[in-house]
Write an enzyme that holds these catalytic residues in place. Structure first.
Site, PDB file in Angstrom:
ATOM      1  N   HIS A 143       0.815  -1.228   0.000  1.00 10.89           N
ATOM      2  CA  HIS A 143       0.000   0.000   0.000  1.00 10.89           C
ATOM      3  C   HIS A 143       0.846   1.274   0.000  1.00 10.89           C
ATOM      4  CE1 HIS A 143      -3.534  -2.385   0.564  1.00 10.89           C
ATOM      5  NE2 HIS A 143      -3.234  -2.764   1.793  1.00 10.89           N
ATOM      6  N   ASP A 180      -2.867 -10.580  -2.303  1.00 11.36           N
ATOM      7  CA  ASP A 180      -3.372 -10.081  -1.016  1.00 11.36           C
ATOM      8  C   ASP A 180      -4.828  -9.649  -1.245  1.00 11.36           C
ATOM      9  OD1 ASP A 180      -2.221  -8.746   1.804  1.00 11.36           O
ATOM     10  OD2 ASP A 180      -3.905  -7.630   0.939  1.00 11.36           O
ATOM     11  N   HIS A 182      -6.411  -7.172  -0.242  1.00 10.83           N
ATOM     12  CA  HIS A 182      -6.575  -5.728  -0.430  1.00 10.83           C
ATOM     13  C   HIS A 182      -5.892  -5.302  -1.739  1.00 10.83           C
ATOM     14  CE1 HIS A 182      -6.709  -6.447   4.015  1.00 10.83           C
ATOM     15  NE2 HIS A 182      -7.818  -5.727   3.861  1.00 10.83           N
ATOM     16  N   ASP A 268      -4.718 -12.919   3.486  1.00  9.21           N
ATOM     17  CA  ASP A 268      -5.973 -12.400   4.034  1.00  9.21           C
ATOM     18  C   ASP A 268      -7.168 -12.657   3.125  1.00  9.21           C
ATOM     19  OD1 ASP A 268      -4.775 -10.602   2.307  1.00  9.21           O
ATOM     20  OD2 ASP A 268      -4.651  -8.970   3.760  1.00  9.21           O
TER      21      ASP A 268
HETATM   22  N1  6DK Z   1      -9.731  -1.489   8.844  1.00 11.98           N
HETATM   23  C1  6DK Z   1      -2.636  -5.366   4.049  1.00 11.98           C
HETATM   24  O1  6DK Z   1      -3.124  -6.588   4.480  1.00 11.98           O
HETATM   25  C2  6DK Z   1      -3.100  -4.204   4.939  1.00 11.98           C
HETATM   26  O2  6DK Z   1      -3.064  -5.212   2.724  1.00 11.98           O
HETATM   27  C3  6DK Z   1      -4.607  -4.045   5.006  1.00 11.98           C
HETATM   28  C4  6DK Z   1      -5.054  -2.815   5.740  1.00 11.98           C
HETATM   29  C5  6DK Z   1      -6.567  -2.814   5.895  1.00 11.98           C
HETATM   30  C6  6DK Z   1      -7.062  -1.769   6.831  1.00 11.98           C
HETATM   31  C7  6DK Z   1      -8.553  -1.586   6.731  1.00 11.98           C
HETATM   32  C8  6DK Z   1      -9.301  -2.289   7.855  1.00 11.98           C
HETATM   33  C9  6DK Z   1     -10.406  -1.815   9.995  1.00 11.98           C
HETATM   34  C10 6DK Z   1     -10.530  -3.106  10.468  1.00 11.98           C
HETATM   35  C11 6DK Z   1     -11.194  -3.390  11.676  1.00 11.98           C
HETATM   36  C12 6DK Z   1     -11.722  -2.344  12.417  1.00 11.98           C
HETATM   37  C13 6DK Z   1     -11.600  -1.051  11.948  1.00 11.98           C
HETATM   38  C14 6DK Z   1     -10.948  -0.783  10.737  1.00 11.98           C
HETATM   39  F1  6DK Z   1      -0.583  -4.325   3.611  1.00 11.98           F
HETATM   40  C15 6DK Z   1      -1.097  -5.439   4.082  1.00 11.98           C
HETATM   41  F2  6DK Z   1      -0.681  -5.631   5.311  1.00 11.98           F
HETATM   42  F3  6DK Z   1      -0.672  -6.418   3.333  1.00 11.98           F
HETATM   43  O3  6DK Z   1      -9.511  -3.460   7.810  1.00 11.98           O
HETATM   44 ZN    ZN Z   2      -4.126  -7.214   2.863  1.00  9.91          ZN
END
Ligand code: 6DK
Ligand code: ZN
Length: 369
Positions: A143, A180, A182, A268
């Site tokens: 990201h 991934d 995301h 994930d």
């Molecule tokens: N927010 C990734 O896996 C990082 O791609 C993913 C980041 C996601 C954040 C969004 C999210 C939440 C969850 C729970 C409660 C509140 C907000 F970069 C990597 F690590 F690989 O899930």
């Molecule tokens: Zn991710």
């Protein structure tokens, strides 16, 4: 088959804290402190399963080394690098840029080692020391954009390694697959106008970053057509992912004919992940890896280097990760005791709403070359 493997205990020491992160604790709002989702546990447990299963004896250990400032600056702005270095000296560390990506004191050195670990994996594959490689690094990278980190990422590990391969190793064309769950927005942004690097991201539709990774994001200028996005609906399982692989990823790579394939490997999209709603099983990850190896054998002598990204189920990430690394190494499968449970979930077959988006992305793949 010789498979390289990068891991270092200090990756587990990247401190994302117990407050702040995705939902800062707030007693008045009833939010209790909790360990950040991006903590050491899933990756440490994956490494330990690689050791305890015996797979480690089949792997060629590759020692990570820190990425140099010059290497980081191929992708990031000097301001971003300097800010991370400065915050990394503070007693309580800092944040990579969006308030949900904290790091502790010394976080810069660990992030540089993660990026350098992916570079070391790429060096080993391109030099022929190994056939393919897996870099189990932390923090993740896909990201992070030029001027800031975000989404738990500090530096764009895989983009930095790809830029190194082009600038130093003389690798001309690179194909990057991001599985991934995301969107791989940072990796995509690094090469959005560059026709020598094809990025393909398979992700759950509109999870993170918000409103990123639509099928209409296809690249710009000379890079038009060299970014492909497959925003899969929630609930996509092994059948949907394998259809995307067969109809989009494999045809795109066959037409593009990269000299090297890189993978942003998150777990994930696994069936037990708390941050997304996909249903991949370890058998699904195994099959995705095998199909990628088959096309890599056709187009680039099998040269694949993978970089670990997300994955938040402590119980299931290790089995999915093991399946991928075993497949890279051509090793006998170790038993996944959870496979009967998750492969029994209904909905693993390709669904019509999944097919629709995969067909749209397949039309993009057919335009390459
Ligand atoms: N927010 C990734 O896996 C990082 O791609 C993913 C980041 C996601 C954040 C969004 C999210 C939440 C969850 C729970 C409660 C509140 C907000 F970069 C990597 F690590 F690989 O899930
Ligand atoms: Zn991710």
């Amino acid at each position: 088959m010789t498979t390289g493997y990068v891991y270092h205990e200090v990756f587990g020491w990247h401190d994302t804290g117990t407050s702040g992160g995705v939902l800062p604790s707030d007693p008045a709002a009833g939010v209790q402190p909790f360990v950040h989702f991006e903590n050491a546990e899933t990756k440490r447990r994956m490494h330990e399963l690689i050791v305890v299963s015996g797979l480690i004896d089949r792997l060629e250990r590759i020692r990570p080394r820190p990425a140099t400032e010059e290497e980081i600056l191929r992708i990031h702005t000097p301001e971003h690098l300097e800010r991370i270095k400065a915050e990394s000296r503070l007693p309580k560390g800092g944040d990579a840029g969006d308030g949900m990506s904290p790091f502790g004191k010394g976080g810069y050195e660990i992030a540089a080692l993660a990026a350098g670990g992916v570079i070391a994996a790429v060096d080993a594959v391109v030099s022929g020391r190994v056939d393919n490689a897996y870099a189990l690094v932390r923090p993740p990278g896909h990201h992070a954009v030029a001027a800031q980190g975000m989404g738990f990422c500090i530096f764009s590990n895989l983009a930095i390694a790809a830029a190194h391969a082009r600038a130093v190793l003389g690798v001309e064309r690179i194909g990057i697959l991001d599985w991934d769950v995301h969107h791989g927005n940072g990796t995509q942004a690094a090469f959005y106008d560059d026709p020598s690097v094809l990025t393909i991201s398979l992700h759950q539709d509109n999870v993170f970053p918000p409103n990123s990774g639509a099928v209409t994001e296809t690249g710009t200028g000379a890079g038009e057509g060299y970014s492909i996005n497959v925003p899969l609906p929630p609930g996509t399982g092994d059948g949907g992912y394998l259809h995307a692989m067969d109809e989009v990823v494999v045809p795109a790579l066959r037409r593009f004919r990269p000299d090297l394939i890189l993978v942003a490997s998150g777990f994930d999209a696994g069936a037990m992940d708390p941050l997304a709603r996909q249903m991949l099983t370890s058998a699904g990850y195994r099959a995705l890896t095998q199909r990628l190896m088959d096309v890599a054998a056709e187009v680039c002598d099998g040269r694949i280097a993978m970089s670990h990204e997300g994955g938040y189920s402590p119980i299931y990430v290790p089995f999915c990760g093991l399946a991928v690394v075993e497949t890279l190494a051509g090793a006998e499968p170790f038993t996944d005791p959870l496979l009967p449970v998750v492969s029994g979930y209904a909905g693993h077959d390709l669904q019509p709403n999944q097919k629709a988006v995969i067909d749209a992305a397949a039309a993009l793949a057919a335009r390459i070359g």
